[in-house]
Design a protein around this motif. Structure first.
Motif, short mmCIF file in Angstrom:
data_model
loop_
_atom_site.label_atom_id
_atom_site.label_comp_id
_atom_site.label_asym_id
_atom_site.label_seq_id
_atom_site.Cartn_x
_atom_site.Cartn_y
_atom_site.Cartn_z
N ARG A 1 9.17 26.66 18.21
CA ARG A 1 8.52 27.58 17.29
C ARG A 1 8.03 26.84 16.05
NH1 ARG A 1 12.16 33.15 17.19
NH2 ARG A 1 12.05 33.59 19.43
N PHE A 2 6.93 27.32 15.48
CA PHE A 2 6.39 26.73 14.27
C PHE A 2 7.37 26.93 13.12
CE2 PHE A 2 3.30 27.30 10.60
CZ PHE A 2 3.22 25.94 10.35
N SER A 3 7.64 25.86 12.39
CA SER A 3 8.65 25.88 11.33
C SER A 3 8.10 26.27 9.97
CB SER A 3 9.29 24.49 11.21
OG SER A 3 8.34 23.54 10.74
N GLY A 4 6.77 26.38 9.84
CA GLY A 4 6.17 26.65 8.53
C GLY A 4 5.92 25.39 7.73
N GLU A 5 6.13 24.23 8.35
CA GLU A 5 5.90 22.95 7.69
C GLU A 5 4.80 22.16 8.40
OE1 GLU A 5 9.39 20.64 7.04
OE2 GLU A 5 10.46 22.25 6.02
N ALA A 6 4.19 21.24 7.67
CA ALA A 6 3.17 20.38 8.25
C ALA A 6 3.09 19.09 7.46
CB ALA A 6 1.81 21.08 8.26
N PHE A 7 2.57 18.05 8.10
CA PHE A 7 2.27 16.78 7.46
C PHE A 7 0.75 16.59 7.45
CE2 PHE A 7 6.57 16.27 9.01
CZ PHE A 7 7.21 15.59 7.99
N CYS A 8 0.21 16.14 6.34
CA CYS A 8 -1.23 15.89 6.23
C CYS A 8 -1.45 14.45 5.81
CB CYS A 8 -1.87 16.83 5.22
SG CYS A 8 -1.83 18.56 5.70
N MET A 9 -2.18 13.71 6.63
CA MET A 9 -2.51 12.33 6.31
C MET A 9 -3.89 12.29 5.66
SD MET A 9 -2.83 8.98 8.78
CE MET A 9 -1.07 8.70 8.83
N PRO B 1 0.83 -1.21 0.00
CA PRO B 1 0.00 0.00 0.00
C PRO B 1 0.86 1.26 0.00
CG PRO B 1 0.00 -1.03 2.16
CD PRO B 1 0.66 -1.99 1.23
N LEU B 2 0.41 2.27 -0.74
CA LEU B 2 1.12 3.54 -0.77
C LEU B 2 0.92 4.26 0.56
CD1 LEU B 2 0.02 4.69 -4.33
CD2 LEU B 2 2.18 3.60 -3.69
N PHE B 3 1.84 5.17 0.86
CA PHE B 3 1.75 5.90 2.13
C PHE B 3 1.00 7.21 1.89
CE2 PHE B 3 3.66 8.44 5.66
CZ PHE B 3 3.12 7.68 6.68
N PRO B 4 -0.16 7.39 2.51
CA PRO B 4 -1.05 8.51 2.17
C PRO B 4 -0.79 9.79 2.96
CG PRO B 4 -2.15 7.06 3.68
CD PRO B 4 -0.79 6.45 3.44
N VAL B 5 0.44 10.28 2.93
CA VAL B 5 0.78 11.51 3.65
C VAL B 5 1.53 12.44 2.70
CG1 VAL B 5 2.10 12.52 5.55
CG2 VAL B 5 0.85 10.40 5.91
N VAL B 6 1.20 13.73 2.76
CA VAL B 6 1.95 14.74 2.01
C VAL B 6 2.55 15.73 3.00
CG1 VAL B 6 0.62 14.53 -0.12
CG2 VAL B 6 -0.12 16.14 1.66
N ARG B 7 3.60 16.39 2.55
CA ARG B 7 4.29 17.37 3.39
C ARG B 7 4.10 18.76 2.80
NH1 ARG B 7 10.40 16.53 5.73
NH2 ARG B 7 10.43 18.32 7.15
N LEU B 8 3.79 19.71 3.65
CA LEU B 8 3.60 21.10 3.22
C LEU B 8 4.75 21.97 3.71
CD1 LEU B 8 -0.19 21.59 4.10
CD2 LEU B 8 0.82 20.54 2.10
N ARG B 9 5.12 22.95 2.91
CA ARG B 9 6.18 23.87 3.30
C ARG B 9 5.80 25.29 2.88
NH1 ARG B 9 12.01 22.24 1.31
NH2 ARG B 9 11.27 23.08 -0.69
N GLY B 10 6.20 26.27 3.69
CA GLY B 10 5.92 27.65 3.38
C GLY B 10 4.61 28.16 3.97
N LEU B 11 4.11 27.49 5.01
CA LEU B 11 2.84 27.87 5.61
C LEU B 11 2.95 29.17 6.39
CD1 LEU B 11 1.81 24.34 6.95
CD2 LEU B 11 0.76 25.55 5.03
#
Length: 265
Positions: free
Chosen positions: A92-100, A53-63
């Motif tokens: 401190r918030f880095s401006g990145e996030a993970f979304c499942m 199964p594929l891993f269903p998470v994406v990473r965001l940057r620049g938030l």
């Protein structure tokens, strides 16, 4: 409360599901909630035959640094988000996030949002490795402090301010408590259960919203007596879901002003 769902795709997504999701989902591109009867794909179909199964998470940057979970949900409108994990570095918030996401096939749709904007900032969306997400989850779980920006509640300071924000050891209890740090998905039933030792009804619980109509994470609770509200302070810093709840003695004027502001919205 946000209903947590169990998946059997073999990709250990239960790690993400153990975290509280303080946001509400909108309508899905797939016509229903994950696993529902109107889904394009069955709940167990996480990949192609004979493939892992594929891993269903994406990473965001620049938030943006003032971003909320609701902003991310709006950014991925139509997709089914299970978890949003904001990344903090040095407190401190880095401006990145993970979304499942609920389904691996939705990763491709999420990647199409790459370089689209939240406010004035364009957001980068990347594929994510399994190890990256689990490392971020482990760091959050092992940390005893979370930044308050974006919305993330951790153990509050032991120094206790009164309802007006000043520190006062001689607080007068009026029968009203203000709650802070609530999950955004928390409703009156969850708050009544939080104070289950006391006789509360829904009309004694008042949820506070922001000017945009979204939950603010605060509420006012009217108890049957000043003694009950003082006794209920023992729940201060206890958790509702995965969030630490702060309690403050309040008064009728403060509560009325908050309710009036809600009615304006």
């Amino acid at each position: 409360m946000f209903r947590k769902r169990k998946y059997d795709g073999g990709d250990s997504r239960e790690m993400g599901l153990k975290r509280n999701q303080p946001y509400a989902q909108g309508p899905s591109l797939y016509g229903g909630m994950p696993g529902g009867p109107n889904m394009m794909y069955p709940a167990a179909a996480f990949g192609y035959p004979n493939q892992p199964p594929l891993f269903p998470v994406v990473r965001l940057r620049g938030l943006p640094f003032d971003i909320t979970e609701g902003d991310v949900v709006d950014f991925f409108q139509g997709l089914d988000l299970i978890d949003i994990l904001f990344v903090h570095k040095g407190g401190r918030f880095s401006g990145e996030a993970f979304c499942m996401l609920a389904y691996p096939v939705q990763v491709e749709f999420a990647l199409q949002r790459n370089r689209q904007n939240i406010g004035r900032r364009y957001i980068e969306v990347f594929r994510c490795k399994r190890e990256e997400y689990y490392t971020a989850v482990a760091q959050e779980v092992s940390s005893s402090k979370f930044s308050s920006s974006p919305r993330r509640t951790g153990p509050p300071s032991r120094s206790k301010p009164s309802a007006d924000g000043s520190k006062d050891d001689h607080v007068v209890y009026t029968g009203i408590l203000r709650m802070r740090g609530l999950p955004f998905s928390a409703g009156k039933e969850e708050i009544i259960d939080f104070f289950k030792e006391f006789e509360l009804t829904e009309d004694m619980v008042h949820l506070v919203v922001n000017p945009d109509g979204r939950p603010s994470g605060e509420a006012f609770v009217e108890f049957r007596s000043a003694e009950d509200s003082k006794e209920a302070m023992k729940n201060d810093r206890m958790t509702l879901g995965s969030r630490y709840i702060e309690l403050f003695p309040s008064h009728m004027k403060e509560m009325d002003e908050a309710i009036e502001e809600k009615d304006k919205n």
